[in-house]
Design a protein around this motif. Structure first.
Motif, PDB file in Angstrom:
ATOM      1  N   LEU A  72       0.818  -1.210   0.000  1.00 41.19           N
ATOM      2  CA  LEU A  72       0.000   0.000   0.000  1.00 41.19           C
ATOM      3  C   LEU A  72       0.852   1.259   0.000  1.00 41.19           C
ATOM      4  O   LEU A  72       0.480   2.270  -0.606  1.00 41.19           O
ATOM      5  CB  LEU A  72      -0.957   0.009   1.193  1.00 41.19           C
ATOM      6  N   SER A  73       1.995   1.209   0.646  1.00 42.55           N
ATOM      7  CA  SER A  73       2.863   2.385   0.751  1.00 42.55           C
ATOM      8  C   SER A  73       3.446   2.809  -0.596  1.00 42.55           C
ATOM      9  O   SER A  73       3.968   3.916  -0.714  1.00 42.55           O
ATOM     10  CB  SER A  73       3.991   2.121   1.745  1.00 42.55           C
ATOM     11  N   ARG A  74       3.336   1.968  -1.589  1.00 48.80           N
ATOM     12  CA  ARG A  74       3.825   2.330  -2.927  1.00 48.80           C
ATOM     13  C   ARG A  74       2.960   3.402  -3.579  1.00 48.80           C
ATOM     14  O   ARG A  74       3.402   4.080  -4.498  1.00 48.80           O
ATOM     15  CB  ARG A  74       3.852   1.106  -3.831  1.00 48.80           C
ATOM     16  N   SER A  75       1.744   3.555  -3.113  1.00 50.78           N
ATOM     17  CA  SER A  75       0.832   4.542  -3.686  1.00 50.78           C
ATOM     18  C   SER A  75       1.134   5.928  -3.140  1.00 50.78           C
ATOM     19  O   SER A  75       1.298   6.109  -1.934  1.00 50.78           O
ATOM     20  CB  SER A  75      -0.618   4.181  -3.356  1.00 50.78           C
ATOM     21  N   SER A  76       1.154   6.889  -4.033  1.00 48.30           N
ATOM     22  CA  SER A  76       1.394   8.271  -3.601  1.00 48.30           C
ATOM     23  C   SER A  76       0.209   8.828  -2.817  1.00 48.30           C
ATOM     24  O   SER A  76       0.339   9.838  -2.121  1.00 48.30           O
ATOM     25  CB  SER A  76       1.676   9.154  -4.810  1.00 48.30           C
ATOM     26  N   ALA A  77      -0.959   8.171  -2.907  1.00 46.71           N
ATOM     27  CA  ALA A  77      -2.149   8.627  -2.182  1.00 46.71           C
ATOM     28  C   ALA A  77      -2.147   8.175  -0.723  1.00 46.71           C
ATOM     29  O   ALA A  77      -2.942   8.653   0.073  1.00 46.71           O
ATOM     30  CB  ALA A  77      -3.414   8.131  -2.869  1.00 46.71           C
ATOM     31  N   ILE A  78      -1.249   7.256  -0.370  1.00 43.57           N
ATOM     32  CA  ILE A  78      -1.139   6.793   1.023  1.00 43.57           C
ATOM     33  C   ILE A  78      -0.175   7.715   1.747  1.00 43.57           C
ATOM     34  O   ILE A  78       0.998   7.801   1.400  1.00 43.57           O
ATOM     35  CB  ILE A  78      -0.620   5.337   1.086  1.00 43.57           C
ATOM     36  N   THR A  79      -0.667   8.418   2.748  1.00 40.10           N
ATOM     37  CA  THR A  79       0.210   9.309   3.511  1.00 40.10           C
ATOM     38  C   THR A  79       0.820   8.605   4.713  1.00 40.10           C
ATOM     39  O   THR A  79       1.845   9.039   5.222  1.00 40.10           O
ATOM     40  CB  THR A  79      -0.536  10.584   3.960  1.00 40.10           C
ATOM     41  N   ALA A  80       0.193   7.512   5.170  1.00 43.32           N
ATOM     42  CA  ALA A  80       0.737   6.727   6.293  1.00 43.32           C
ATOM     43  C   ALA A  80       0.094   5.342   6.279  1.00 43.32           C
ATOM     44  O   ALA A  80      -1.064   5.193   5.911  1.00 43.32           O
ATOM     45  CB  ALA A  80       0.449   7.415   7.626  1.00 43.32           C
ATOM     46  N   ALA A  81       0.877   4.354   6.674  1.00 43.44           N
ATOM     47  CA  ALA A  81       0.367   2.989   6.849  1.00 43.44           C
ATOM     48  C   ALA A  81       1.237   2.338   7.909  1.00 43.44           C
ATOM     49  O   ALA A  81       2.454   2.254   7.754  1.00 43.44           O
ATOM     50  CB  ALA A  81       0.426   2.207   5.540  1.00 43.44           C
ATOM     51  N   TYR A  82       0.614   1.937   9.017  1.00 43.56           N
ATOM     52  CA  TYR A  82       1.393   1.356  10.109  1.00 43.56           C
ATOM     53  C   TYR A  82       0.548   0.362  10.885  1.00 43.56           C
ATOM     54  O   TYR A  82      -0.672   0.426  10.897  1.00 43.56           O
ATOM     55  CB  TYR A  82       1.927   2.441  11.042  1.00 43.56           C
ATOM     56  N   LEU A  83       1.239  -0.564  11.522  1.00 41.25           N
ATOM     57  CA  LEU A  83       0.583  -1.570  12.344  1.00 41.25           C
ATOM     58  C   LEU A  83       0.214  -0.934  13.670  1.00 41.25           C
ATOM     59  O   LEU A  83       1.053  -0.331  14.339  1.00 41.25           O
ATOM     60  CB  LEU A  83       1.535  -2.755  12.558  1.00 41.25           C
ATOM     61  N   LYS A  84      -1.047  -1.066  14.027  1.00 43.42           N
ATOM     62  CA  LYS A  84      -1.507  -0.509  15.297  1.00 43.42           C
ATOM     63  C   LYS A  84      -0.862  -1.288  16.436  1.00 43.42           C
ATOM     64  O   LYS A  84      -0.931  -2.515  16.467  1.00 43.42           O
ATOM     65  CB  LYS A  84      -3.029  -0.627  15.395  1.00 43.42           C
ATOM     66  N   PRO A  85      -0.208  -0.595  17.353  1.00 41.36           N
ATOM     67  CA  PRO A  85       0.402  -1.302  18.492  1.00 41.36           C
ATOM     68  C   PRO A  85      -0.676  -1.944  19.362  1.00 41.36           C
ATOM     69  O   PRO A  85      -1.823  -1.496  19.380  1.00 41.36           O
ATOM     70  CB  PRO A  85       1.103  -0.192  19.281  1.00 41.36           C
ATOM     71  N   PRO A  86      -0.313  -3.008  20.071  1.00 41.44           N
ATOM     72  CA  PRO A  86      -1.292  -3.650  20.954  1.00 41.44           C
ATOM     73  C   PRO A  86      -1.783  -2.686  22.036  1.00 41.44           C
ATOM     74  O   PRO A  86      -1.050  -1.798  22.470  1.00 41.44           O
ATOM     75  CB  PRO A  86      -0.542  -4.818  21.579  1.00 41.44           C
ATOM     76  N   ASP A  87      -3.024  -2.864  22.435  1.00 43.10           N
ATOM     77  CA  ASP A  87      -3.568  -2.048  23.512  1.00 43.10           C
ATOM     78  C   ASP A  87      -2.822  -2.332  24.802  1.00 43.10           C
ATOM     79  O   ASP A  87      -2.431  -3.469  25.079  1.00 43.10           O
ATOM     80  CB  ASP A  87      -5.055  -2.335  23.712  1.00 43.10           C
ATOM     81  N   GLU A  88      -2.619  -1.281  25.586  1.00 49.45           N
ATOM     82  CA  GLU A  88      -1.950  -1.414  26.878  1.00 49.45           C
ATOM     83  C   GLU A  88      -2.758  -0.694  27.944  1.00 49.45           C
ATOM     84  O   GLU A  88      -3.464   0.277  27.649  1.00 49.45           O
ATOM     85  CB  GLU A  88      -0.548  -0.797  26.813  1.00 49.45           C
ATOM     86  N   LEU A  89      -2.594  -1.120  29.143  1.00 53.14           N
ATOM     87  CA  LEU A  89      -3.216  -0.412  30.259  1.00 53.14           C
ATOM     88  C   LEU A  89      -2.487   0.899  30.477  1.00 53.14           C
ATOM     89  O   LEU A  89      -1.283   0.988  30.249  1.00 53.14           O
ATOM     90  CB  LEU A  89      -3.143  -1.260  31.516  1.00 53.14           C
TER      91      LEU A  89
END
Length: 90
Positions: A72-89
């Motif tokens: 997805l990051s190859r597209s110029s229309a994508i400004t960000a793509a990242y894995l959401k970190p696990p939820d933490e307390l």
């Protein structure tokens, strides 16, 4: 696991059906289809252009997440793509 994806305004509105398709939005859909992934709006139906630019992709594991992010990051229309970190307390 969820990948957070932010698109530019035109592609985001096209993917949400609020504007005609663009070359970039078609490329993003094609890339997602090749990967067996589905981009879903994080804030469906919102009128706020900033919130409308956020999408997510559910993936089963980190290896798949890396492939999806890379493609997805190859597209110029994508400004960000990242894995959401696990939820933490707090």
């Amino acid at each position: 696991m969820y990948i957070t994806v932010q698109l530019d305004k035109e592609a985001a509105l096209a993917l949400q059906g609020q504007q005609p398709e663009t070359d970039a939005s078609r490329q993003i859909i094609e890339a997602a289809n090749e990967l067996g992934a589905t981009l879903k709006p994080m804030h469906p139906g919102t009128a706020d252009p900033d919130l409308a630019s956020y999408f997510f992709v559910e993936v089963p594991d980190a290896a798949t997440a890396e492939r999806v992010i890379s493609r997805l990051s190859r597209s110029s229309a994508i400004t960000a793509a990242y894995l959401k970190p696990p939820d933490e307390l707090p």
